[in-house]
Structures are given as structure tokens and as C-alpha cells.
Design a protein around this motif. Structure first.
Motif, PDB file in Angstrom:
ATOM      1  N   GLN A  99      39.533  36.571   8.124  1.00  0.00           N
ATOM      2  CA  GLN A  99      40.171  37.763   7.574  1.00  0.00           C
ATOM      3  C   GLN A  99      41.255  37.341   6.588  1.00  0.00           C
TER       4      GLN A  99
ATOM      5  N   PHE B 147      44.439  38.769   4.537  1.00  0.00           N
ATOM      6  CA  PHE B 147      45.392  39.874   4.511  1.00  0.00           C
ATOM      7  C   PHE B 147      46.268  39.765   3.269  1.00  0.00           C
TER       8      PHE B 147
ATOM      9  N   LEU C 218      50.459  42.145  10.738  1.00  0.00           N
ATOM     10  CA  LEU C 218      49.049  42.142  10.376  1.00  0.00           C
ATOM     11  C   LEU C 218      48.318  43.185  11.214  1.00  0.00           C
TER      12      LEU C 218
ATOM     13  N   ASP D  24      33.157  38.930  10.045  1.00  0.00           N
ATOM     14  CA  ASP D  24      34.519  39.151  10.515  1.00  0.00           C
ATOM     15  C   ASP D  24      35.238  37.862  10.894  1.00  0.00           C
TER      16      ASP D  24
ATOM     17  N   ARG E 293      47.734  44.067   5.164  1.00  0.00           N
ATOM     18  CA  ARG E 293      46.499  44.842   5.177  1.00  0.00           C
ATOM     19  C   ARG E 293      45.311  43.929   4.885  1.00  0.00           C
ATOM     20  N   GLU E 294      44.208  44.126   5.610  1.00  0.00           N
ATOM     21  CA  GLU E 294      43.032  43.294   5.386  1.00  0.00           C
ATOM     22  C   GLU E 294      42.443  43.579   4.010  1.00  0.00           C
TER      23      GLU E 294
ATOM     24  N   VAL F 282      43.768  42.453  13.709  1.00  0.00           N
ATOM     25  CA  VAL F 282      43.316  41.062  13.798  1.00  0.00           C
ATOM     26  C   VAL F 282      42.188  40.984  14.825  1.00  0.00           C
ATOM     27  N   ARG F 283      41.157  40.176  14.541  1.00  0.00           N
ATOM     28  CA  ARG F 283      39.988  40.142  15.417  1.00  0.00           C
ATOM     29  C   ARG F 283      39.712  38.770  16.027  1.00  0.00           C
TER      30      ARG F 283
ATOM     31  N   SER G  44      39.855  41.299   2.605  1.00  0.00           N
ATOM     32  CA  SER G  44      38.462  40.860   2.604  1.00  0.00           C
ATOM     33  C   SER G  44      38.180  40.109   3.889  1.00  0.00           C
ATOM     34  N   SER G  45      36.903  39.903   4.171  1.00  0.00           N
ATOM     35  CA  SER G  45      36.498  39.104   5.327  1.00  0.00           C
ATOM     36  C   SER G  45      35.162  38.450   5.015  1.00  0.00           C
TER      37      SER G  45
END
Length: 279
Positions: free
Chosen positions: A103, A105, A68, A100, A110-111, A71-72, A113-114
Motif C-alpha cells: 500500500q 499512502f 494511515l 493489496d 490516504r491510500e 492498513v491491511r 495505490s496498491s
């Protein structure tokens, strides 16, 4: 009422023991997932985006790896979508409109949407339809809600006549049905979005996880009982049979020290399947 011992369900492969386990879960289809990072998150301040690895162990033993990107979440929740993607959510949100916080994936990591679901996430689980069930603890009065992977609310506990809902202590999902045990009255709650909520009284106070199989209910923990599971209790009226036995999900983030450094999932030795990966 009887006590049921838990036995290992799945192990984090030894090749990944050097990584830090951020969180873990078992999805609605029975696959165990661990979210790994190179190091433990540091307290305070914003989290810089980092790359993470999801290690998935399927019921047959096959291992799958998904990287991933960016990542936040510092203290994340994790679950898998039916299309092979993943949902990662931060349990805390400084602002309600923090786009944010959650998330989504795709299957390639790949991200896609959030969005935000609000502060104080206690449980986050994905059902077979790909909808995201979120239960909050008592710092957010939102209760329990069902979201789409793009951030639209499909169901909310507001007006659902769940007695004493101040904190979602336990939440589980089977098929598209959610089961909950909530503070302060700790009833067993069946939530089917297309029909009224059903509620049964419950004598186990403070259970941190719940599983349903046929006419039987299993509660994990409880005041004065943690961490031993209690099972075999019958609901006063028959709960509907789940399409598949829900597992003991949602324990890892609540009790990160349940198991040793070798992560594991657990299920009961009875006919009732209880699935949950623990750190």
C-alpha cells in the motif's frame, strides 16, 4: 576486522509507549519511523483494515505524526517516500497477484495505490528517487528487485551475476544505490541500476545488515556472532563512496526482540553511521 558497539540513535517518544509497535525503520534521509497500532495483530485469517499511526523522529529531534487509514498488512514493512508519503507492505502474500500486498499512502495518510511484489519479503527500502527496493527470502526465488511506487519493475537481479542468490540476508540503500549480502556465498554486492553489478568476496557469513562508508564495510551479526556488529573490514577493491552513509536498516522485522520495549535506533561510535530502528 574489528567489533563496534552500537549506541542509541533515536527513541520512540514516551507518549506513544502504550501502542503496539508493528515495525520501524530509518529512511534514506535519516529520519526514524515507527508504525503503531492499538493492539498486536492476531494470527490466522485475513486482516481487517485498521488505522495506524506513524511516529517520525527527525535527525534534529522534531516529532511528526501521520495517521494511515485502512492498513491491511499483518506483519508489515515500512518506509517513507521522498514526497512525505509512506509505503506499507505485507511480508507474506497468499497469491502473487494480491493487489493489496503493498500500500502506498500519500503525505496525508490516504491510500494512493496498491500492488503486489510477490511473497516472502525480507527487506523493503525506499531510495532517494522514491523507488522501492525489495529483497526476498528463500521461499521466493525473485531475489532483489527495484519497483516504482505504482508497481512497475525498474530493475531485477535476474541475470545480474550475483553468486548464490537464494536469500537476501541483508539489504541497504544510499542515494539510489543498493548494497546487499546474499545467501549462499554472502558476497558484498553493489547494485547501481545504470551499470553492471559489482561483487566482492566476504568472510562474514550470515550477516543480517550491512552498511558502507567510504572504503569501509560494516556487517551486523553473522553466524556465531549475532547480535554483535562487525566493522572495519576493507573490501578487496574499493567500493564507491555513498552519497550518504547507509544505515543498518532491515533489522526490526528480522529480529523483533533486539531491543527492550522502548524502541530505539542505533549507529556506531565510529565515523561509520549505522542507522536502524528496532522494536
Amino acid at each position: 576486522m574489528q567489533k563496534t558497539a552500537l549506541v542509541p540513535y533515536a527513541h520512540l517518544p514516551r507518549a506513544h509507549h502504550a501502542h503496539h509497535v508493528l515495525t520501524s525503520t530509518v529512511d534514506v534521509f535519516g529520519t526514524a519511523h515507527w508504525l503503531l497500532a492499538d493492539r498486536a495483530p492476531q494470527p490466522g485469517g485475513d486482516v481487517l483494515p485498521f488505522d495506524a499511526l506513524v511516529v517520525s523522529v527527525h535527525p534534529g529531534g522534531d516529532v511528526e505524526l501521520t495517521e494511515l487509514s485502512a492498513v491491511r498488512a499483518r506483519w508489515p514493512h515500512l518506509d517513507r517516500l521522498p514526497d512525505g508519503g509512506f509505503v506499507v507492505a505485507a511480508s507474506r502474500a497468499r497469491r502473487y497477484e494480491d493487489a493489496d500486498q503493498v500500500q502506498v499512502f500519500d503525505a496525508l495518510g490516504r491510500e494512493a495505490s496498491s500492488f503486489s511484489v510477490g511473497d516472502a519479503i525480507e527487506h523493503l527500502l525506499v531510495d532517494e528517487a522514491g523507488h522501492i527496493w525489495v529483497g526476498h527470502f528463500d521461499e521466493n526465488p525473485a531475489g532483489i528487485r527495484r519497483w516504482s511506487p505504482t508497481g512497475h519493475i525498474y530493475w531485477t537481479s535476474d541475470g545480474a551475476s550475483i553468486p548464490g542468490l537464494f536469500d537476501c540476508y541483508a539489504l541497504n540503500v544510499s542515494g539510489t544505490t543498493a548494497w546487499a549480502c546474499t545467501y549462499t556465498d554472502f558476497p558484498l554486492v553493489e547494485i547501481r541500476p545504470d551499470r553492471p553489478v559489482r561483487v566482492w568476496p566476504n568472510q562474514v557469513r550470515g550477516a543480517k545488515a550491512v552498511a558502507i562508508h567510504g572504503e569501509r564495510v560494516a556487517f551486523y551479526g553473522g553466524y556465531g556472532e549475532w547480535p554483535r556488529p562487525s566493522s572495519g573490514a576493507r573490501a578487496p577493491a574499493r567500493p564507491r563512496r555513498c552519497s550518504s552513509s547507509p544505515g543498518l536498516r532491515g533489522l526490526a522485522s528480522s529480529h523483533p526482540g533486539l531491543a527492550s520495549s522502548q524502541s530505539w535506533c542505533s549507529r556506531s561510535g565510529t565515523s561509520q553511521t549505522m542507522r536502524k530502528a528496532s522494536i
